[in-house]
Design an enzyme around this catalytic site. Structure first.
Site, PDB file in Angstrom:
ATOM      1  N   GLU A 470       0.820  -1.217   0.000  1.00 21.01           N
ATOM      2  CA  GLU A 470       0.000   0.000   0.000  1.00 21.01           C
ATOM      3  C   GLU A 470       0.853   1.266   0.000  1.00 21.01           C
ATOM      4  OE1 GLU A 470      -0.650  -2.732   1.724  1.00 21.01           O
ATOM      5  OE2 GLU A 470      -2.616  -3.325   0.959  1.00 21.01           O
ATOM      6  N   HIS A 540     -12.628  -5.877   7.473  1.00 20.75           N
ATOM      7  CA  HIS A 540     -13.259  -5.509   6.205  1.00 20.75           C
ATOM      8  C   HIS A 540     -14.408  -4.541   6.449  1.00 20.75           C
ATOM      9  CE1 HIS A 540     -11.215  -9.332   5.392  1.00 20.75           C
ATOM     10  NE2 HIS A 540     -11.037  -8.859   4.187  1.00 20.75           N
TER      11      HIS A 540
END
Ligand code: TPP
Ligand code: MG
Length: 740
Positions: A470, A540
């Site tokens: 990321e 999530h």
């Protein structure tokens, strides 16, 4: 390197004698090298003196690193190649064309400091005209940006139209230049090779065979930590030697001649497009880490004396004398010249004007393009789908989901603007594009399919997968955007944005401000966020937008419906600032808020809230997936109790629409802020505080918040329901406040 400054008499003297060269360097060039090395050391010495006199506030030296610096300077071209030099690169930066005076302007914090206008410490280089990109203090962040810069050069080579200026969006203000065989230079210390970002950068440079030269200046210490603690076996060359496609050099970086030869081989390899190069230069650090450090606390005299014997300045003097290039007298003469010039530079720098406090907020955002302006306010143009279908006796065309409209918007923007690149984890249809071409597979296009079909439509150079890295996604995108491209990258789940945090907090949003508008990196980061997924669990389902609205320089957008998502995404792409575009996963395919595609020019300006329903009894301020839940609650409240709620969807969180909030609360006299993130320290805390502060005379009740519990989102749906704010919680909160 920049133009020569050495007294022509000295050059003539040297070259007259004979035409002997040293690894290709002429005798005049060696004098030149010495002049830059000596100048670099003397700027350090003068800064140290000024610091002791409290005329400057910080000092970090390039001492001991001068030889590798001038070697690089001979091989690379300012305003042609691109540079991400770290703080010990003074000699290189001088050689590329920066002056001691300019460096001293940064040390005193002058308004005219060309690197930062008095905003950054000394030795934080940025010289737009030389392609020296603004540097910062975190160790290692520059490396991924340099990779992105190199990628931009490669992309521009095969996309000739991408550099065209176009009025009406960010391209009007973003010059794009590139050279076919340009090389990107990035340097770092031995300790910095321990940062994860270094490895992410090596990874991508290797995989993509990029024209970038990594120069590790190994002075064996990172402040007080010796190299064997940072690097297994104490030698980074050995550790990285397995990376494919690299050209490797390990050299004595205190010797300019052998350093030059190695740098030349490395740069030639990159320029020829063969791949990246890695130059490991062993150098010394004769002064402590910085003026805040005393190395005698952790380095014995014997070690420091061993280093001193390799000091590049004295080595170079001895070399020049031994080779008959300069005698002692001419060395003294050269040094005197440098001293005289330095004195003038110091005197001038000490008289320089300081920046005034009224300039502090300049260049947090683009001064050229305001995304809240009417330029970004256009009307939707819906195709006459419903009527056409009815006329033809066909089934009506259904409105599209948020996911479909985001995809359609990306598609139209990519068609319009060749500078747009899309990359991230799984965003491509298929990295093995052969499978697509042979129609063996349909293609993935994102775990939520938001980018489906884009690689097939625009090619693998414009839409591609990244490694799971990321920081790499954001850091590389930042480097590309600095060059004028417009990356629209994806972070797969908000829950996994944190490895990119250094780039997101200390780099991307700061680039314009810290360089006093000399550089900028407008780009878009799309992030799937939020819960209400039934089974999303901790990793999530997170929200956490307030972490990012706390960052000056970063726009934060959070649409609640398909039409707004399309309009806001287009504004995000066309504007001149970095934008964090938060897409709620639960809303991607929700029935609520579907819409027909509003056309390729539809834009919603930032900072303009939407009144979802007007009312007179209570104002509810919210955004994202809480909007449909709040609407449900408000409708029930009106049905059952006759209480009329004014529901405001903020749509963008930075900037946010204070006027609409203020006007509404002045009318209803009651305010409730609702958000999906956990209650304490959340985004609503700021809104609630502002209302309490600025609208106190209008309030008939305390400002209330409804939000998630101060805990993570759990997997079991019973728990998830209890943790996240539901329509019932909102209903109760609204009712209580209305009755207060
Ligand atoms: C991410 C980060 N962590 C810590 C620091 C504090 N710091 C500044 S320089 C430095 C040591 C760097 O050592 P090295 O990479 O070997 O470079 P050198 O200073 O020796 O040239 C540290 C720990 C920082 N600037 N950034
Ligand atoms: Mg070091």
């Amino acid at each position: 390197m920049a133009t020569t400054k050495t007294d022509p008499k000295l050059n003539a003297l040297a070259d007259d004698k004979q035409s002997k060269t040293y690894e290709g360097l002429t005798r005049s060039q060696l004098i030149e090298a010495y002049r830059f090395m000596y100048t670099s050391r003397r700027v350090d010495d003068r800064e140290i003196l000024l610091k002791r006199q409290q005329k400057i506030y910080f000092q970090i030296s390039g001492a001991g690193h001068e030889a590798i610096g001038v070697a690089a300077g001979f091989c690379l071209k300012p305003a042609y190649d691109w540079f991400y030099p770290y703080y010990r690169d003074r000699a290189l930066v001088l050689m590329l064309g920066a002056t001691p005076y300019e460096m001293l302007l940064q040390a005193v914090g002058a308004a005219d400091d060309p690197s930062s206008g008095g905003r950054q410490m000394p030795s934080h280089w940025a010289y737009n005209k030389l392609n020296i990109v603004t540097q910062s203090s975190p160790t290692g962040t520059q490396i991924l940006q340099a990779v992105g810069c190199a990628e931009a050069g490669v992309y521009l080579r095969s996309h000739g139209n991408a550099n065209q200026k176009t009025n009406g969006d960010y391209r009007q203000f973003k010059d794009v230049t590139f050279k076919g065989d340009e090389v990107t230079y990035v340097s770092l210390g031995d300790g910095t090779t321990s940062e994860g970002e270094f490895w992410e950068a090596m990874n991508t440079a290797s995989c993509r065979k990029l024209p970038i030269v990594f120069v590790v200046q190994d002075n064996e210490y990172a402040i007080s930590v010796p190299v064997e603690v940072q690097t297994p076996g104490g030698n980074i060359s050995r550790v990285v030697s397995g990376f494919p496609n690299f050209h490797f050099e390990e050299i004595d970086g205190t010797d300019p001649v052998s350093s030059y030869a190695a740098m030349k081989r490395a740069v030639d390899y990159c320029r020829a497009g063969k791949g990246p190069a890695f130059v490991h230069a062993h150098v010394i650090r004769p002064y402590s880490h910085s003026l805040s450090d005393d190395e005698r606390l952790y380095r014995p005299d014997v070690e420091r004396q061993r280093d001193a014997a390799r000091d590049p300045i004295t080595r170079m003097q001895m070399f020049l004398i031994r080779e008959g290039i300069l005698d002692e007298k001419s060395i003294n003469q050269l040094e005197k010249q440098v001293e005289d010039e330095m004195q003038v530079a110091v005197d001038r720098a000490l008289e320089a004007a300081f920046p005034t406090p009224d300039t502090i907020t300049k260049y947090i955002y683009s001064p050229d393009l305001d995304p809240t302006s009417s330029l970004f306010e256009t009307q939707p143009v819906f195709p006459q789908v419903a009527e056409a279908a009815a006329a033809e006796g066909k089934k009506p065309v259904l409105p599209k989901t948020m996911a479909e409209l985001i995809n359609a918007t990306l598609r139209d923007e990519m068609k319009r603007d060749e500078r747009i690149l899309i990359f991230g984890e799984d965003v491509a249809d298929a990295s093995r594009e052969d499978y697509l071409k042979k129609k063996l597979v349909k293609g993935k296009g994102g775990v939520f399919k938001l980018t489906a079909g884009l690689q097939a439509a625009f090619g693998s150079e414009r839409v591609f997968n990244s490694p799971i890295a990321e920081a790499g996604i954001v850091g590389r995108a930042t480097g590309m955007a600095t060059r004028g491209l417009k990356p629209v990258v994806e972070i797969q789940f908000f829950d996994y944005i944190w490895p990119a945090m250094m780039q997101l907090r200390d780099e991307l949003p700061v680039i314009r401000w810290r360089s006093n508008n000399a550089f900028s990196s407008p780009l878009v980061i799309r992030v799937a966020i939020g819960g209400y997924l039934t089974g999303g669990a901790l990793y999530h389902s997170q929200c956490g937008e307030s972490v990012f609205t706390h960052i000056p320089g970063l726009r934060v957008v959070f649409p609640s419906n398909a039409l707004d998502a399309a309009g806001l995404l287009r504004t995000a792409i066309r504007c001149d600032d970095p934008v964090l575009f938060l897409e709620h996963k639960r809303l991607y395919r929700e029935t609520y808020g579907r819409s027909h595609y509003p056309g390729p020019e539809y834009m919603v300006p930032f900072g303009k809230a939407k009144i979802v329903q007007s009312g007179t009894d209570l104002t509810v301020i919210t955004y994202g997936a809480v909007v449909p839940r709040a609407l449900q609650a408000a409708q029930k409240l009106e049905r059952e109790e006759g209480i009329k709620v004014e529901l405001i969807d903020l749509r963008t969180l930075n900037p946010f629409d204070w006027e609409t909030i203020a006007a509404s609360v002045a009318k209803t006299n009651r305010a409730l802020v609702a958000y999906e993130d956990s209650l304490s320290w959340g985004y609503g805390a700021e809104i609630a505080a502002r209302i309490a502060d600025k609208l106190f005379p209008h309030l008939d009740a305390p400002v209330r918040r409804v939000a998630a519990m101060d805990v993570y989102v759990a997997y079991q749906p019973i728990l998830e329901d209890a943790i996240l704010p539901q329509a019932n919680d909102l209903y109760r909160g609204m009712k209580e406040l209305a009755e207060y």
